[in-house]
Write a protein that holds these residues in place. Structure first.
Motif, mmCIF file in Angstrom:
data_model
loop_
_atom_site.group_PDB
_atom_site.id
_atom_site.type_symbol
_atom_site.label_atom_id
_atom_site.label_comp_id
_atom_site.label_asym_id
_atom_site.label_seq_id
_atom_site.Cartn_x
_atom_site.Cartn_y
_atom_site.Cartn_z
ATOM 1 N N MET A 17 82.858 -7.915 -54.959
ATOM 2 C CA MET A 17 82.322 -8.534 -56.163
ATOM 3 C C MET A 17 82.313 -7.517 -57.308
ATOM 4 N N SER A 18 82.732 -7.923 -58.495
ATOM 5 C CA SER A 18 82.705 -7.077 -59.668
ATOM 6 C C SER A 18 81.914 -7.776 -60.761
ATOM 7 N N THR A 19 81.054 -7.040 -61.442
ATOM 8 C CA THR A 19 80.192 -7.613 -62.459
ATOM 9 C C THR A 19 80.365 -6.852 -63.759
ATOM 10 N N ASP A 20 80.364 -7.569 -64.894
ATOM 11 C CA ASP A 20 80.457 -6.906 -66.186
ATOM 12 C C ASP A 20 79.214 -6.055 -66.417
ATOM 13 N N VAL A 21 79.433 -4.839 -66.919
ATOM 14 C CA VAL A 21 78.340 -3.917 -67.192
ATOM 15 C C VAL A 21 77.931 -4.062 -68.653
ATOM 16 N N VAL A 22 76.643 -4.064 -68.907
ATOM 17 C CA VAL A 22 76.145 -4.122 -70.279
ATOM 18 C C VAL A 22 76.629 -2.890 -71.031
ATOM 19 N N SER A 23 77.123 -3.083 -72.261
ATOM 20 C CA SER A 23 77.573 -1.936 -73.056
ATOM 21 C C SER A 23 76.910 -1.966 -74.422
ATOM 22 N N GLY A 40 71.219 -1.881 -63.198
ATOM 23 C CA GLY A 40 70.577 -0.579 -63.331
ATOM 24 C C GLY A 40 71.491 0.466 -63.944
ATOM 25 N N ILE A 41 72.510 0.020 -64.678
ATOM 26 C CA ILE A 41 73.459 0.929 -65.320
ATOM 27 C C ILE A 41 73.881 0.337 -66.653
ATOM 28 N N ILE A 42 74.151 1.193 -67.638
ATOM 29 C CA ILE A 42 74.555 0.740 -68.966
ATOM 30 C C ILE A 42 75.685 1.631 -69.460
ATOM 31 N N LEU A 43 76.617 1.068 -70.216
ATOM 32 C CA LEU A 43 77.718 1.822 -70.798
ATOM 33 C C LEU A 43 77.428 2.123 -72.260
ATOM 34 N N VAL A 44 77.808 3.322 -72.702
ATOM 35 C CA VAL A 44 77.747 3.684 -74.115
ATOM 36 C C VAL A 44 79.185 3.902 -74.585
ATOM 37 N N LYS A 45 79.611 3.095 -75.553
ATOM 38 C CA LYS A 45 80.985 3.171 -76.065
ATOM 39 C C LYS A 45 80.977 3.738 -77.486
ATOM 40 N N ASP A 46 82.157 3.866 -78.083
ATOM 41 C CA ASP A 46 82.306 4.375 -79.458
ATOM 42 C C ASP A 46 81.700 5.779 -79.592
ATOM 43 N N LEU A 47 81.970 6.609 -78.597
ATOM 44 C CA LEU A 47 81.418 7.960 -78.569
ATOM 45 C C LEU A 47 82.129 8.869 -79.579
ATOM 46 N N PRO A 48 81.550 10.043 -79.872
ATOM 47 C CA PRO A 48 82.234 10.994 -80.762
ATOM 48 C C PRO A 48 83.645 11.299 -80.270
ATOM 49 N N PRO A 49 84.584 11.538 -81.188
ATOM 50 C CA PRO A 49 85.992 11.733 -80.805
ATOM 51 C C PRO A 49 86.235 12.897 -79.861
ATOM 52 N N VAL A 50 85.306 13.858 -79.812
ATOM 53 C CA VAL A 50 85.516 15.009 -78.917
ATOM 54 C C VAL A 50 85.281 14.641 -77.463
ATOM 55 N N TYR A 51 84.616 13.514 -77.191
ATOM 56 C CA TYR A 51 84.257 13.204 -75.807
ATOM 57 C C TYR A 51 85.462 13.166 -74.867
ATOM 58 N N PRO A 52 86.528 12.401 -75.156
ATOM 59 C CA PRO A 52 87.642 12.369 -74.189
ATOM 60 C C PRO A 52 88.295 13.740 -73.992
ATOM 61 N N ILE A 53 88.273 14.577 -75.033
ATOM 62 C CA ILE A 53 88.840 15.921 -74.911
ATOM 63 C C ILE A 53 87.994 16.746 -73.950
ATOM 64 N N TYR A 54 86.670 16.703 -74.138
ATOM 65 C CA TYR A 54 85.760 17.443 -73.256
ATOM 66 C C TYR A 54 85.878 16.966 -71.817
ATOM 67 N N ARG A 55 85.931 15.649 -71.640
ATOM 68 C CA ARG A 55 85.991 15.080 -70.285
ATOM 69 C C ARG A 55 87.258 15.525 -69.564
ATOM 70 N N GLU A 56 88.405 15.338 -70.197
ATOM 71 C CA GLU A 56 89.670 15.666 -69.534
ATOM 72 C C GLU A 56 89.773 17.159 -69.232
ATOM 73 N N SER A 110 69.487 -5.543 -74.808
ATOM 74 C CA SER A 110 70.585 -5.035 -73.974
ATOM 75 C C SER A 110 70.057 -4.107 -72.898
ATOM 76 N N ILE A 111 69.105 -3.261 -73.259
ATOM 77 C CA ILE A 111 68.540 -2.319 -72.295
ATOM 78 C C ILE A 111 67.792 -3.071 -71.197
ATOM 79 N N GLU A 112 67.066 -4.105 -71.567
ATOM 80 C CA GLU A 112 66.352 -4.888 -70.556
ATOM 81 C C GLU A 112 67.337 -5.597 -69.631
ATOM 82 N N GLU A 113 68.435 -6.086 -70.191
ATOM 83 C CA GLU A 113 69.442 -6.751 -69.361
ATOM 84 C C GLU A 113 70.052 -5.778 -68.352
ATOM 85 N N ALA A 114 70.239 -4.524 -68.767
ATOM 86 C CA ALA A 114 70.852 -3.527 -67.890
ATOM 87 C C ALA A 114 69.876 -2.952 -66.878
ATOM 88 N N PHE A 115 68.666 -2.612 -67.327
ATOM 89 C CA PHE A 115 67.727 -1.853 -66.505
ATOM 90 C C PHE A 115 66.559 -2.668 -65.957
#
Length: 346
Positions: free
Chosen positions: A1-7, A36-52, A23-28
């Motif tokens: 089963m796969s469920t959409d995560v609140v973002s 019990g999990i939430i996604l944060v999108k539209d992060l600062p542009p450096v994030y993918p560089i730092y992650r990789e 949104s926070i109540e829906e997730a947590f």
């Protein structure tokens, strides 16, 4: 089963955090479908560089000679700083966990500023960071990369903690507490993870156990920040190649508040945050920690595919009371005793 995560959008988190309560109540929250999990999108542009950058270094560190890796092991902290492999007990299983290797550090501060007696009483929580030599071949820039990603995740997590306060405050047993104030820079702990490829002699199948790469557990933090994993294929004489997940069933699994098992995908350009046991305790069980595990999924014979990821645990100081019977310090000792034989003699 796969469920959409609140973002939620990072821009909204910064500019209008109080607008995110629904949104926070829906997730947590405690309704049966809550993950019990939430996604944060539209992060600062450096994030993918730092992650990789850091996740590639996780792979490189795990492939150093064993005698080099062992230089950065810290037994005095119960393997809670520096490199750790084959030391942890998962889910009471008799064998030690050799399926993953971890590098632990506090990305926010190198040396905790706490009373020496407190530091001596809690070496796994208030230890000093252990960093590889700056000229260690193959992992140059490791410390900087670890701190860059860890501090970004910590900053986003602190913003999220502030946005959570209106929702969480309804459930706190001590109304004088606030989630942002509970999070301490002194106890922040990040874990850089390398999941070793399954044995070539025993490739995994689709009907293998769900928790084949990491057993079901709950984090004992307030909140845990998670990066999307990167998979690398190892081929002799060649640099590792980033590849898609080895199987549609590989990855992170969570049990919803209602008990359903669901696979959760974190997009590469997003961060995820999930609830931990410290939050469950400060709300007397009204907001529950998130049970989760990692599954290998089916792999081809001879395919050497590893999984790299990064988690940041956001925690209180040890003196903070989180339940009638426990401070965060006493609770953490109990958790460590479940996972490390060495902790049982402290």
């Amino acid at each position: 089963m796969s469920t959409d995560v609140v973002s939620i959008s990072y821009q909204t988190l910064v500019s209008s955090p109080l607008s995110l309560e629904t949104s926070i109540e829906e997730a947590f929250g405690s309704h049966p479908q809550a993950l019990g999990i939430i996604l944060v999108k539209d992060l600062p542009p450096v994030y993918p560089i730092y992650r990789e950058r850091l996740l590639k270094l996780a792979y490189n560190f795990a492939h150093l000679d064993e005698d080099v890796r062992e230089k950065y092991v810290d037994p005095g902290s119960i393997y809670s700083y520096g490199w750790s492999h084959g030391k942890e007990i998962m889910n009471g299983r008799p064998e030690l966990d050799t399926l993953k290797g971890s590098y632990y550090a506090n990305p926010v501060i190198d040396v905790p500023d706490v009373n020496p007696a407190v530091k001596a009483a809690y070496p796994p929580i208030y230890g000093d960071n252990v960093w590889p030599d700056k000229n260690e071949i193959g992992i140059e820039g490791f410390e900087e990369a670890f701190k860059n990603l860890g501090r970004l995740v910590f900053d986003v997590g602190c913003q999220l903690a502030g946005a959570c306060q209106p929702f969480v405050s309804k459930y706190l047993t001590d109304v004088s507490l606030s989630v942002p104030e509970l999070i301490s820079t002194q106890t922040a702990k990040a874990r850089l993870l390398h999941y070793f490829p399954p044995s070539e002699n025993s490739p995994t199948t689709e009907d293998g156990p769900i928790d084949s790469w990491c057993g079901f557990h709950k984090d004992h933090s307030l909140l845990t920040g998670l990066c999307s994993a990167i998979f690398f294929r190892e081929e002799a004489g060649m640099d590792p190649t980033a590849v898609p997940s080895p199987s549609p069933t590989s990855g992170l699994y969570i049990r919803t508040r209602g008990g359903d098992l669901t696979k959760v995908s974190i997009p590469p350009d997003c961060l995820a945050f999930q609830t931990g046991e410290a939050l469950e305790l400060v709300t007397a069980g009204k907001l529950r920690a998130t049970p989760h595990c990692v599954r290998v999924g089916q792999t081809q014979v001879g395919a050497k595919i590893s999984r790299e990821t990064f988690a940041l645990f956001m925690q209180p100081d040890t003196h903070q009371r989180i339940s009638e019977s426990d401070t965060f310090g006493s609770f953490s000792k109990k958790v460590l005793e479940e996972h490390y034989e060495e902790a049982r003699v402290i």
